[in-house]
Design a protein around this motif. Structure first.
Motif, PDB file in Angstrom:
ATOM      1  N   ARG A   1      -3.552  14.614   6.890  1.00  0.00           N
ATOM      2  CA  ARG A   1      -3.530  13.209   6.597  1.00  0.00           C
ATOM      3  C   ARG A   1      -4.376  12.416   7.388  1.00  0.00           C
ATOM      4  O   ARG A   1      -4.462  12.719   8.822  1.00  0.00           O
ATOM      5  CB  ARG A   1      -2.122  12.612   6.590  1.00  0.00           C
ATOM      6  CG  ARG A   1      -1.136  12.973   5.308  1.00  0.00           C
ATOM      7  CD  ARG A   1       0.125  12.398   5.691  1.00  0.00           C
ATOM      8  NE  ARG A   1       0.033  11.007   5.284  1.00  0.00           N
ATOM      9  CZ  ARG A   1       1.118  10.167   5.698  1.00  0.00           C
ATOM     10  NH1 ARG A   1       2.344  10.637   6.026  1.00  0.00           N
ATOM     11  NH2 ARG A   1       1.199   8.723   5.445  1.00  0.00           N
ATOM     12  N   VAL A   2      -4.985  11.508   6.958  1.00  0.00           N
ATOM     13  CA  VAL A   2      -5.784  10.513   7.765  1.00  0.00           C
ATOM     14  C   VAL A   2      -5.200   9.209   7.386  1.00  0.00           C
ATOM     15  O   VAL A   2      -4.995   8.726   6.172  1.00  0.00           O
ATOM     16  CB  VAL A   2      -7.282  10.485   7.508  1.00  0.00           C
ATOM     17  CG1 VAL A   2      -7.966   9.314   8.353  1.00  0.00           C
ATOM     18  CG2 VAL A   2      -8.076  11.628   7.829  1.00  0.00           C
ATOM     19  N   VAL A   3      -4.600   8.508   8.411  1.00  0.00           N
ATOM     20  CA  VAL A   3      -3.776   7.327   8.195  1.00  0.00           C
ATOM     21  C   VAL A   3      -4.529   6.043   8.754  1.00  0.00           C
ATOM     22  O   VAL A   3      -4.497   5.790   9.967  1.00  0.00           O
ATOM     23  CB  VAL A   3      -2.351   7.439   8.581  1.00  0.00           C
ATOM     24  CG1 VAL A   3      -1.636   6.360   8.058  1.00  0.00           C
ATOM     25  CG2 VAL A   3      -1.808   8.897   8.060  1.00  0.00           C
ATOM     26  N   LEU A   4      -4.520   4.983   7.805  1.00  0.00           N
ATOM     27  CA  LEU A   4      -4.999   3.815   8.736  1.00  0.00           C
ATOM     28  C   LEU A   4      -3.879   2.968   8.670  1.00  0.00           C
ATOM     29  O   LEU A   4      -3.138   2.495   8.011  1.00  0.00           O
ATOM     30  CB  LEU A   4      -6.165   2.947   7.653  1.00  0.00           C
ATOM     31  CG  LEU A   4      -6.709   1.703   7.722  1.00  0.00           C
ATOM     32  CD1 LEU A   4      -7.390   1.698   9.182  1.00  0.00           C
ATOM     33  CD2 LEU A   4      -7.493   1.226   6.495  1.00  0.00           C
ATOM     34  N   ILE A   5      -3.691   2.404   9.964  1.00  0.00           N
ATOM     35  CA  ILE A   5      -2.715   1.715  10.440  1.00  0.00           C
ATOM     36  C   ILE A   5      -3.118   0.347  11.150  1.00  0.00           C
ATOM     37  O   ILE A   5      -4.405   0.120  11.007  1.00  0.00           O
ATOM     38  CB  ILE A   5      -1.922   2.526  11.427  1.00  0.00           C
ATOM     39  CG1 ILE A   5      -2.778   2.557  12.778  1.00  0.00           C
ATOM     40  CG2 ILE A   5      -1.282   3.759  11.195  1.00  0.00           C
ATOM     41  CD1 ILE A   5      -1.875   3.027  14.161  1.00  0.00           C
ATOM     42  N   ASP A   6      -2.037  -0.381  11.305  1.00  0.00           N
ATOM     43  CA  ASP A   6      -2.241  -1.843  12.129  1.00  0.00           C
ATOM     44  C   ASP A   6      -2.898  -2.657  11.230  1.00  0.00           C
ATOM     45  O   ASP A   6      -4.200  -3.022  11.248  1.00  0.00           O
ATOM     46  CB  ASP A   6      -2.823  -1.888  13.366  1.00  0.00           C
ATOM     47  CG  ASP A   6      -2.577  -2.936  14.360  1.00  0.00           C
ATOM     48  OD1 ASP A   6      -2.184  -3.981  13.680  1.00  0.00           O
ATOM     49  OD2 ASP A   6      -2.817  -2.834  15.498  1.00  0.00           O
ATOM     50  N   PHE A   7      -2.219  -3.491  10.154  1.00  0.00           N
ATOM     51  CA  PHE A   7      -3.032  -4.561   9.486  1.00  0.00           C
ATOM     52  C   PHE A   7      -2.598  -5.898  10.168  1.00  0.00           C
ATOM     53  O   PHE A   7      -2.598  -6.974   9.442  1.00  0.00           O
ATOM     54  CB  PHE A   7      -2.223  -4.595   7.846  1.00  0.00           C
ATOM     55  CG  PHE A   7      -2.775  -3.427   7.158  1.00  0.00           C
ATOM     56  CD1 PHE A   7      -4.001  -3.770   6.243  1.00  0.00           C
ATOM     57  CD2 PHE A   7      -2.687  -2.228   7.665  1.00  0.00           C
ATOM     58  CE1 PHE A   7      -4.279  -2.608   5.297  1.00  0.00           C
ATOM     59  CE2 PHE A   7      -3.024  -1.218   6.799  1.00  0.00           C
ATOM     60  CZ  PHE A   7      -4.066  -1.327   5.572  1.00  0.00           C
TER      61      PHE A   7
ATOM     62  N   LEU B   1       0.657  -1.291  -0.112  1.00  0.00           N
ATOM     63  CA  LEU B   1       0.074  -0.107  -0.027  1.00  0.00           C
ATOM     64  C   LEU B   1       0.772   1.228  -0.046  1.00  0.00           C
ATOM     65  O   LEU B   1       1.382   1.685   0.933  1.00  0.00           O
ATOM     66  CB  LEU B   1      -0.781  -0.071   1.138  1.00  0.00           C
ATOM     67  CG  LEU B   1      -1.842  -1.093   1.280  1.00  0.00           C
ATOM     68  CD1 LEU B   1      -2.371  -1.302   2.630  1.00  0.00           C
ATOM     69  CD2 LEU B   1      -3.010  -1.006   0.303  1.00  0.00           C
ATOM     70  N   ASP B   2       0.896   1.749  -1.201  1.00  0.00           N
ATOM     71  CA  ASP B   2       1.710   3.110  -1.242  1.00  0.00           C
ATOM     72  C   ASP B   2       0.866   4.500  -1.545  1.00  0.00           C
ATOM     73  O   ASP B   2       0.607   4.668  -2.788  1.00  0.00           O
ATOM     74  CB  ASP B   2       2.788   2.868  -2.456  1.00  0.00           C
ATOM     75  CG  ASP B   2       3.802   3.924  -2.577  1.00  0.00           C
ATOM     76  OD1 ASP B   2       3.674   4.703  -1.564  1.00  0.00           O
ATOM     77  OD2 ASP B   2       4.340   4.107  -3.615  1.00  0.00           O
ATOM     78  N   ALA B   3       0.556   4.879  -0.512  1.00  0.00           N
ATOM     79  CA  ALA B   3      -0.450   6.018  -0.629  1.00  0.00           C
ATOM     80  C   ALA B   3      -0.376   6.862   0.818  1.00  0.00           C
ATOM     81  O   ALA B   3      -0.096   6.429   1.565  1.00  0.00           O
ATOM     82  CB  ALA B   3      -1.995   5.796  -1.007  1.00  0.00           C
ATOM     83  N   SER B   4      -0.832   7.883   0.749  1.00  0.00           N
ATOM     84  CA  SER B   4      -0.607   8.842   1.993  1.00  0.00           C
ATOM     85  C   SER B   4      -1.630   8.364   3.050  1.00  0.00           C
ATOM     86  O   SER B   4      -1.260   8.707   4.361  1.00  0.00           O
ATOM     87  CB  SER B   4      -1.199  10.345   1.475  1.00  0.00           C
ATOM     88  OG  SER B   4      -2.568  10.398   1.143  1.00  0.00           O
TER      89      SER B   4
END
Length: 287
Positions: A157-163, A71-74
């Motif tokens: 930025r809004v960043v979705l973490i922890d997969f 996943l390469d996006a902001s």
């Protein structure tokens, strides 16, 4: 056996990472410890050290990294490096990733209490997450753990973490078929996660969690969380939240959230892109 408290000390790990000036420990949970540092090439980084207790945990951790690195996006933290190493005879997985400057959405919510977040901020958060899910869906990924703790709010930025419990739909599931429950966070998990219906896991699973999050941001209440886990799971399976139109919200926003919170996955929006189109139809002036 040594605990991670004594295994993962700055003094012990510094010699293993000569390119990182390790500053401080910033997180610890389960088999994972996270440090903040300055990398000679990448700048501010988060150094994660994972000590799996068995092969299954190791496989799940490596799968998280494989998924996240695609996943390469902001909307996602950039992963620079990951690999295996030995520390005092134990197998360790290390990850060097972008350090996100900001706070979690949970921290933002709590800091703003008793007030709700401004509607303009809520709009940006949900729109950003839908765009993030369009990207995860294109990679055949399901996050399975969308909640305020796994969303970082940074500068623009809004960043979705922890997969950590993400599922790649093209790969064999790591969850036991006969497990009573699937991997999840009670209160944000979709019914198919609770019932471990692996064949029903899809982007619609994440849309259910997003619907809960949206409801919570607008009302200040998670519609399913109760005082005990069994009550929370039962409510998720058997209770439909009060439609927001009954709480004074415009029907457009009520219809969007109702669609996301359908118990049957096939009744929810068929894709993140369709959900985003529905989102754009919301009348924000009536909020």
């Amino acid at each position: 056996m040594k605990s991670n408290n004594t295994l993962f000390t700055i003094e012990k790990i510094k010699p293993l990472f000569s390119n990182i000036d390790i500053k401080e420990q910033i997180g610890r949970g389960g088999q994972k410890v996270v440090f903040k540092g300055e990398h000679k090439k990448y700048g501010s980084v988060a150094l994660k050290l994972i000590c799996p207790s068995n092969k299954s945990e190791q496989d799940r951790a490596l799968r998280e990294l494989l998924i996240s690195s695609q996943l390469d996006a902001s909307y996602f933290a950039k992963i620079y490096e990951y690999n295996n190493l030995k520390l005092e005879g134990k197998d360790i997985i290390y990850v060097i990733e972008e350090f996100i400057v900001g706070e979690s959405l949970r921290e933002r919510i709590n800091k703003n209490k008793p007030n709700l977040l401004p509607k303009d901020e809520v709009k940006v958060i949900i729109e950003s997450l839908l765009k993030a899910l369009i990207l995860t869906e294109s990679k055949h990924l399901v996050h399975r753990d969308i909640k305020p703790e796994n969303i970082m709010i940074s500068d623009k930025r809004v960043v979705l973490i922890d997969f950590g419990i993400a599922r790649h739909l093209d790969m064999v599931s790591l969850t036991e078929t006969f497990a009573v429950f699937g991997p999840m966070t009670p209160g944000y998990a979709a019914p198919e996660q609770i019932k471990n219906e692996k064949r029903k896991i899809s982007i619609r699973t994440d849309l259910f969690s997003l619907g809960i999050l949206f409801y919570e941001l607008l009302t200040g209440e998670n519609p399913f969380v109760c005082s005990t886990v069994p009550e929370t799971l039962n409510k998720t399976l058997n209770y439909s939240p009060i439609p927001l139109i009954n709480k004074g919200f415009d029907h457009s926003i009520s219809d969007f959230i109702n669609a996301c919170l359908e118990k049957s996955p096939h009744r929810r929006p068929a894709s993140a892109e369709i959900a985003l189109k529905l989102f754009y139809k919301i009348n924000w002036e009536e909020l």
